[in-house]
Design a protein around this motif. Structure first.
Motif, PDB file in Angstrom:
ATOM      1  N   PRO A  86      -7.019 -15.612  25.081  1.00 27.11           N
ATOM      2  CA  PRO A  86      -7.820 -15.676  23.854  1.00 27.11           C
ATOM      3  C   PRO A  86      -7.448 -14.610  22.829  1.00 27.11           C
ATOM      4  CG  PRO A  86      -9.126 -14.763  25.652  1.00 27.11           C
ATOM      5  CD  PRO A  86      -7.781 -15.085  26.217  1.00 27.11           C
ATOM      6  N   ILE A  87      -7.381 -15.043  21.578  1.00 24.01           N
ATOM      7  CA  ILE A  87      -7.236 -14.139  20.444  1.00 24.01           C
ATOM      8  C   ILE A  87      -8.466 -14.336  19.570  1.00 24.01           C
ATOM      9  CG2 ILE A  87      -5.858 -13.448  18.458  1.00 24.01           C
ATOM     10  CD1 ILE A  87      -3.426 -14.675  19.759  1.00 24.01           C
ATOM     11  N   VAL A  88      -9.177 -13.250  19.286  1.00 19.85           N
ATOM     12  CA  VAL A  88     -10.399 -13.318  18.489  1.00 19.85           C
ATOM     13  C   VAL A  88     -10.133 -12.655  17.143  1.00 19.85           C
ATOM     14  CG1 VAL A  88     -12.864 -12.795  18.392  1.00 19.85           C
ATOM     15  CG2 VAL A  88     -11.746 -13.167  20.616  1.00 19.85           C
ATOM     16  N   PHE A  89     -10.394 -13.391  16.069  1.00 18.70           N
ATOM     17  CA  PHE A  89     -10.118 -12.921  14.710  1.00 18.70           C
ATOM     18  C   PHE A  89     -11.419 -12.540  14.000  1.00 18.70           C
ATOM     19  CE2 PHE A  89      -6.697 -15.836  15.847  1.00 18.70           C
ATOM     20  CZ  PHE A  89      -5.566 -15.118  15.473  1.00 18.70           C
ATOM     21  N   HIS A  90     -11.411 -11.372  13.334  1.00 19.90           N
ATOM     22  CA  HIS A  90     -12.583 -10.843  12.643  1.00 19.90           C
ATOM     23  C   HIS A  90     -12.251 -10.715  11.154  1.00 19.90           C
ATOM     24  CE1 HIS A  90     -14.358  -9.186  16.543  1.00 19.90           C
ATOM     25  NE2 HIS A  90     -13.114  -9.497  16.883  1.00 19.90           N
ATOM     26  N   HIS A  91     -12.963 -11.440  10.314  1.00 19.69           N
ATOM     27  CA  HIS A  91     -12.623 -11.530   8.889  1.00 19.69           C
ATOM     28  C   HIS A  91     -13.102 -10.336   8.078  1.00 19.69           C
ATOM     29  CE1 HIS A  91     -16.690 -12.523   7.440  1.00 19.69           C
ATOM     30  NE2 HIS A  91     -16.840 -13.279   8.508  1.00 19.69           N
ATOM     31  N   GLY A  92     -12.574 -10.226   6.875  1.00 20.62           N
ATOM     32  CA  GLY A  92     -12.955  -9.174   5.950  1.00 20.62           C
ATOM     33  C   GLY A  92     -14.107  -9.594   5.047  1.00 20.62           C
TER      34      GLY A  92
ATOM     35  N   ASP B 127     -23.583  -8.997  17.485  1.00 23.92           N
ATOM     36  CA  ASP B 127     -23.312 -10.429  17.329  1.00 23.92           C
ATOM     37  C   ASP B 127     -22.009 -10.820  18.015  1.00 23.92           C
ATOM     38  OD1 ASP B 127     -25.640 -10.537  15.819  1.00 23.92           O
ATOM     39  OD2 ASP B 127     -24.598 -10.643  13.884  1.00 23.92           O
ATOM     40  N   VAL B 128     -21.001  -9.963  17.901  1.00 26.75           N
ATOM     41  CA  VAL B 128     -19.722 -10.221  18.571  1.00 26.75           C
ATOM     42  C   VAL B 128     -19.904 -10.207  20.086  1.00 26.75           C
ATOM     43  CG1 VAL B 128     -17.375  -9.364  18.959  1.00 26.75           C
ATOM     44  CG2 VAL B 128     -18.348  -9.322  16.655  1.00 26.75           C
ATOM     45  N   VAL B 129     -20.705  -9.272  20.578  1.00 26.56           N
ATOM     46  CA  VAL B 129     -20.993  -9.220  22.016  1.00 26.56           C
ATOM     47  C   VAL B 129     -21.655 -10.524  22.470  1.00 26.56           C
ATOM     48  CG1 VAL B 129     -22.380  -8.081  23.789  1.00 26.56           C
ATOM     49  CG2 VAL B 129     -21.131  -6.701  22.114  1.00 26.56           C
ATOM     50  N   ALA B 130     -22.611 -11.020  21.678  1.00 24.65           N
ATOM     51  CA  ALA B 130     -23.273 -12.285  22.018  1.00 24.65           C
ATOM     52  C   ALA B 130     -22.263 -13.428  22.094  1.00 24.65           C
ATOM     53  CB  ALA B 130     -24.359 -12.605  20.991  1.00 24.65           C
ATOM     54  N   LEU B 131     -21.317 -13.440  21.163  1.00 28.98           N
ATOM     55  CA  LEU B 131     -20.304 -14.490  21.144  1.00 28.98           C
ATOM     56  C   LEU B 131     -19.342 -14.376  22.326  1.00 28.98           C
ATOM     57  CD1 LEU B 131     -18.792 -16.831  19.747  1.00 28.98           C
ATOM     58  CD2 LEU B 131     -17.570 -15.108  18.393  1.00 28.98           C
ATOM     59  N   THR B 132     -18.810 -13.182  22.551  1.00 31.86           N
ATOM     60  CA  THR B 132     -17.835 -13.015  23.634  1.00 31.86           C
ATOM     61  C   THR B 132     -18.467 -13.199  25.008  1.00 31.86           C
ATOM     62  OG1 THR B 132     -18.121 -10.605  23.513  1.00 31.86           O
ATOM     63  CG2 THR B 132     -16.301 -11.559  22.272  1.00 31.86           C
ATOM     64  N   ASP B 133     -19.745 -12.838  25.129  1.00 35.25           N
ATOM     65  CA  ASP B 133     -20.448 -13.094  26.385  1.00 35.25           C
ATOM     66  C   ASP B 133     -20.675 -14.587  26.592  1.00 35.25           C
ATOM     67  OD1 ASP B 133     -20.540 -10.406  26.917  1.00 35.25           O
ATOM     68  OD2 ASP B 133     -22.706 -10.182  26.645  1.00 35.25           O
ATOM     69  N   ALA B 134     -21.081 -15.278  25.519  1.00 45.66           N
ATOM     70  CA  ALA B 134     -21.347 -16.719  25.628  1.00 45.66           C
ATOM     71  C   ALA B 134     -20.090 -17.492  26.018  1.00 45.66           C
ATOM     72  CB  ALA B 134     -21.905 -17.250  24.315  1.00 45.66           C
ATOM     73  N   LEU B 135     -18.956 -17.058  25.477  1.00 48.86           N
ATOM     74  CA  LEU B 135     -17.678 -17.722  25.784  1.00 48.86           C
ATOM     75  C   LEU B 135     -17.009 -17.125  27.020  1.00 48.86           C
ATOM     76  CD1 LEU B 135     -16.160 -18.131  22.182  1.00 48.86           C
ATOM     77  CD2 LEU B 135     -17.533 -19.755  23.500  1.00 48.86           C
ATOM     78  N   ASP B 136     -17.569 -16.035  27.527  1.00 50.37           N
ATOM     79  CA  ASP B 136     -17.054 -15.330  28.705  1.00 50.37           C
ATOM     80  C   ASP B 136     -15.560 -15.021  28.559  1.00 50.37           C
ATOM     81  OD1 ASP B 136     -17.205 -14.062  31.156  1.00 50.37           O
ATOM     82  OD2 ASP B 136     -16.778 -15.895  32.303  1.00 50.37           O
ATOM     83  N   LEU B 137     -15.225 -14.405  27.433  1.00 52.31           N
ATOM     84  CA  LEU B 137     -13.823 -14.095  27.144  1.00 52.31           C
ATOM     85  C   LEU B 137     -13.353 -12.893  27.964  1.00 52.31           C
ATOM     86  CD1 LEU B 137     -13.791 -14.519  23.268  1.00 52.31           C
ATOM     87  CD2 LEU B 137     -13.279 -16.226  25.029  1.00 52.31           C
ATOM     88  N   LYS B 138     -12.179 -13.022  28.557  1.00 56.51           N
ATOM     89  CA  LYS B 138     -11.597 -11.941  29.356  1.00 56.51           C
ATOM     90  C   LYS B 138     -10.193 -11.627  28.859  1.00 56.51           C
ATOM     91  CE  LYS B 138     -14.158 -12.935  33.633  1.00 56.51           C
ATOM     92  NZ  LYS B 138     -14.977 -14.059  33.153  1.00 56.51           N
ATOM     93  N   ASP B 139      -9.857 -10.340  28.855  1.00 58.12           N
ATOM     94  CA  ASP B 139      -8.519  -9.873  28.428  1.00 58.12           C
ATOM     95  C   ASP B 139      -8.138 -10.413  27.055  1.00 58.12           C
ATOM     96  OD1 ASP B 139      -8.075  -8.380  30.774  1.00 58.12           O
ATOM     97  OD2 ASP B 139      -7.453 -10.191  31.848  1.00 58.12           O
ATOM     98  N   ALA B 140      -9.096 -10.472  26.170  1.00 56.96           N
ATOM     99  CA  ALA B 140      -8.850 -11.001  24.829  1.00 56.96           C
ATOM    100  C   ALA B 140      -8.154  -9.969  23.951  1.00 56.96           C
ATOM    101  CB  ALA B 140     -10.160 -11.429  24.180  1.00 56.96           C
ATOM    102  N   VAL B 141      -7.418 -10.483  22.971  1.00 53.21           N
ATOM    103  CA  VAL B 141      -6.852  -9.659  21.909  1.00 53.21           C
ATOM    104  C   VAL B 141      -7.763  -9.807  20.701  1.00 53.21           C
ATOM    105  CG1 VAL B 141      -4.873  -9.249  20.397  1.00 53.21           C
ATOM    106  CG2 VAL B 141      -4.509 -10.001  22.766  1.00 53.21           C
ATOM    107  N   HIS B 142      -8.244  -8.699  20.163  1.00 52.47           N
ATOM    108  CA  HIS B 142      -9.120  -8.749  18.994  1.00 52.47           C
ATOM    109  C   HIS B 142      -8.358  -8.245  17.772  1.00 52.47           C
ATOM    110  CE1 HIS B 142     -13.149  -9.758  20.675  1.00 52.47           C
ATOM    111  NE2 HIS B 142     -12.517  -9.433  21.791  1.00 52.47           N
TER     112      HIS B 142
END
Length: 276
Positions: A24-30, A78-93
């Motif tokens: 997983p790659i998680v993108f955070h916008h400006g 909010d990001v924690v809620a999202l990553t927990d819901a999707l159960d993301l592991k070893d993601a690149v942010h």
């Protein structure tokens, strides 16, 4: 439409494309944009077999237009809620501008195993505003000007920013893209004026120095030397120096919005870092 609901009842919109077993790659916008600002990167990394995820920050894009919570601690909750819901592991942010601050604040406190690497692009850390501990920063009057322009005529302000300093389209020799200007305006106008107004304080005054010091995973810091929104000298080099495993990659003459103006250069550089 995919959303996750946070503990305070806010609906956070997100995109989640690609194989469920892909890295997983998680993108955070400006500011003041949305997940749509990552279209180029999401399509490109999707084609490389990655699982790509991007969310709209609260008050932005298609997420709830809340009255409160427009601060970095809540953004990261909010990001924690999202990553927990999707159960993301070893993601690149990967975070751009304000999103880079969000990434730094999140990664510094992420649960073990959630994050493998991070990328900060044209990012606001360590801290933007000028103060005693950051004498090279931008005066608070700069950000007061942003707030005044937004409150007076947000629609025009959101034409002026991408037409000028965001992409440097007002500079000699820079080819202007009306499509990028229009896309920026549309994303900005989708969000809530109150959220975007308050986010100016969050991105300009939050000090990420201690977050950067805490981060254990490898971090690539990418910054254009002609960034007129987050000046290079007070951001990229300083962030890389504070990180335990940070690497600075500078781009001569590139603007703040270089992910959109030069994706052919930045995308492969990010991929090379991820695959090391």
């Amino acid at each position: 439409m995919s959303t996750v609901t946070t503990p305070d009842g806010t609906n956070i919109f997100y995109k989640d494309w690609g194989p469920r077993d892909g890295k997983p790659i998680v993108f955070h916008h400006g500011w003041p944009l949305s997940a749509d600002d990552w279209d180029n990167q999401m399509l490109w990394f999707l084609s490389k077999g990655y699982r790509v995820i991007a969310h709209d920050r609260r008050g932005h894009g298609r997420s709830s237009q809340t009255a409160t919570g427009h601060d970095m601690d809540t953004y990261v909750a909010d990001v924690v809620a999202l990553t927990d819901a999707l159960d993301l592991k070893d993601a690149v942010h990967i975070g751009h501008s304000t999103g880079g601050g969000e990434v730094a604040h999140y990664v510094a406190q992420a649960k073990p195993g959630r994050v493998s690497k991070a990328v900060l692009v044209s990012a606001v850390p360590p801290v933007m505003v000028k103060k005693e501990s950051n004498p090279e920063g931008l005066p608070i009057e700069v950000f007061d000007g942003f707030r005044a322009a937004l409150a007076a005529n947000r629609a025009q302000f959101y034409i002026d920013v991408p037409s000028g300093p965001f992409y440097n389209f007002d500079q000699p020799g820079v080819e202007k893209s009306q499509g990028l200007i229009d896309r920026w305006w549309l994303q900005g106008m989708m969000g809530a004026a109150n959220a975007q107004y308050e986010c100016i304080k969050a991105f300009s005054e939050t000090d990420f120095t201690e977050d950067l010091k805490k981060i254990e995973v490898p971090v690539l810091v990418m910054h254009g030397t002609d960034d007129r929104v987050v000046p290079y000298a007070d951001s990229g080099p300083k962030s890389a120096e504070l990180l335990k495993s940070g690497r600075l990659k500078s781009y001569d003459g590139y603007p703040h919005g270089m992910l959109s103006t030069h994706p052919d250069v930045l995308n492969p550089d990010i991929l090379a870092f991820i695959e090391e």
